[in-house]
Design an enzyme around this catalytic site. Structure first.
Site, short mmCIF file in Angstrom:
data_model
loop_
_atom_site.label_atom_id
_atom_site.label_comp_id
_atom_site.label_asym_id
_atom_site.label_seq_id
_atom_site.Cartn_x
_atom_site.Cartn_y
_atom_site.Cartn_z
N TYR A 148 0.84 -1.21 0.00
CA TYR A 148 0.00 0.00 0.00
C TYR A 148 0.87 1.25 0.00
O TYR A 148 0.62 2.19 -0.76
CB TYR A 148 -0.90 -0.03 1.23
CG TYR A 148 -1.90 1.10 1.34
CD1 TYR A 148 -3.13 1.03 0.71
CD2 TYR A 148 -1.61 2.23 2.10
CE1 TYR A 148 -4.05 2.06 0.81
CE2 TYR A 148 -2.52 3.27 2.22
CZ TYR A 148 -3.74 3.18 1.57
OH TYR A 148 -4.64 4.20 1.68
N LYS B 272 0.99 4.08 -2.93
CA LYS B 272 0.63 5.48 -2.70
C LYS B 272 1.81 6.42 -2.94
O LYS B 272 1.61 7.56 -3.39
CB LYS B 272 0.09 5.65 -1.28
CG LYS B 272 -1.24 4.93 -1.04
CD LYS B 272 -2.33 5.40 -2.01
CE LYS B 272 -3.68 4.78 -1.67
NZ LYS B 272 -4.77 5.26 -2.56
N THR C 264 -14.23 4.06 8.64
CA THR C 264 -14.11 2.68 9.09
C THR C 264 -14.41 1.71 7.95
O THR C 264 -13.94 0.58 7.93
CB THR C 264 -15.06 2.39 10.26
OG1 THR C 264 -16.41 2.69 9.84
CG2 THR C 264 -14.73 3.25 11.46
#
Length: 277
Positions: A158, A162, A194
């Protein structure tokens, strides 16, 4: 209203930050395309907009699949005649949520992370620019992450994706700029939905969902009387999308970090702490 009669696509618009952005764009007069890999989620949010008197359309789209992205953009133009703003919001969390050590990471999981979080941003931008080009104007905003500036422990793929997004924004802005089209990114830190983890359509941030907000207990350096929320990031998204940011392009801005990214892990007593001692 800043987006009166503008046409806006929001990917990942069926939940969380995407849903919050859809509602804000619509409130400011935009015709919004709610794109999501979950068609039912997208339709539910489009129905919210329509019930409030706005204009919206739901489209199922896998942002990692180029024909799906191209079809989403083409259908938008066929329905509304143009595209003014692409908010490339869709993304996925790290498989294993940071609990898988680097040496145990699965290649397929890594490739899926890159495909959605980085290639998806590229495809959304590519096809937005394609249809914005004749008008000589337009705005693309990509949802990057604080992980594009620093690293989330354990979120290896991730974080890599990014960081790639933030580099892509710089290069894409140079290319699209010659056409009058702007490309920017927001990098949320706190106040994230969430639903990013659960996949459910949550209206609350992690901090709101935890309840019992105590500004003296949070590690966020900026001490405010309320928890960070989704609209704190959405406000920046809309600013970058609008004419208020006419001369801004190629930037990735830390949203809702509250000063978190401005500090290091070293424990160094500040002059304020010493003065209060």
């Amino acid at each position: 209203m800043r987006f009166q009669d503008a046409v806006v696509i929001v990917t990942g618009g069926g939940s969380g930050l995407g849903r919050a952005a859809v509602l804000r764009y619509a409130k400011e007069g935009a015709k919004v395309v709610v794109a999501d890999i979950g068609e039912d989620r997208a339709q539910a949010v489009a129905d919210e907009v329509i019930a409030a008197g706005g204009t919206a359309m739901a489209i199922a789209c896998d942002i990692s699949d180029e024909p799906s992205v191209a079809a989403m953009v083409d259908r938008t133009v066929a329905e509304y005649g143009k595209l003014d703003v692409m908010y490339a919001n869709a993304g996925i969390p790290e498989p294993g949520f940071g609990f898988v050590p680097l040496e145990e990471m699965d290649l397929d999981a890594w490739n899926r992370n890159i495909a959605v979080n980085l290639t998806g941003a590229f495809l959304s931008t590519k096809h937005a620019v394609r249809v914005m080009k004749p008008a000589g104007k337009g705005s693309v905003v990509i949802c990057s992450s604080a992980a594009g500036i620093s690293a989330y422990p354990g979120w290896t793929g991730y974080t890599a994706a990014k960081h790639g997004v933030n580099g892509f924004v710089k290069a894409a802005a140079l290319s699209a700029g010659r056409l009058g089209i702007r490309v920017n990114a927001v990098c949320p830190a706190h106040g994230m939905s969430t639903g990013f983890i659960t996949g459910e359509s949550s209206k609350d941030s992690h901090e709101q969902a935890a309840g019992g907000w105590d500004k003296t207990a949070t590690e966020i350096p900026l001490k405010l009387d309320r928890a960070p929320n989704l609209d704190d990031t959405v406000g920046l998204v809309l600013f970058l999308s609008s004419d208020d940011a006419t001369y801004m392009t190629g930037v990735s801005i830390a949203a809702t970090d509250g000063g978190t990214l401005g500090k290091v892990a070293l424990t160094v007593p500040s002059h304020i702490d010493q003065a209060q001692a």
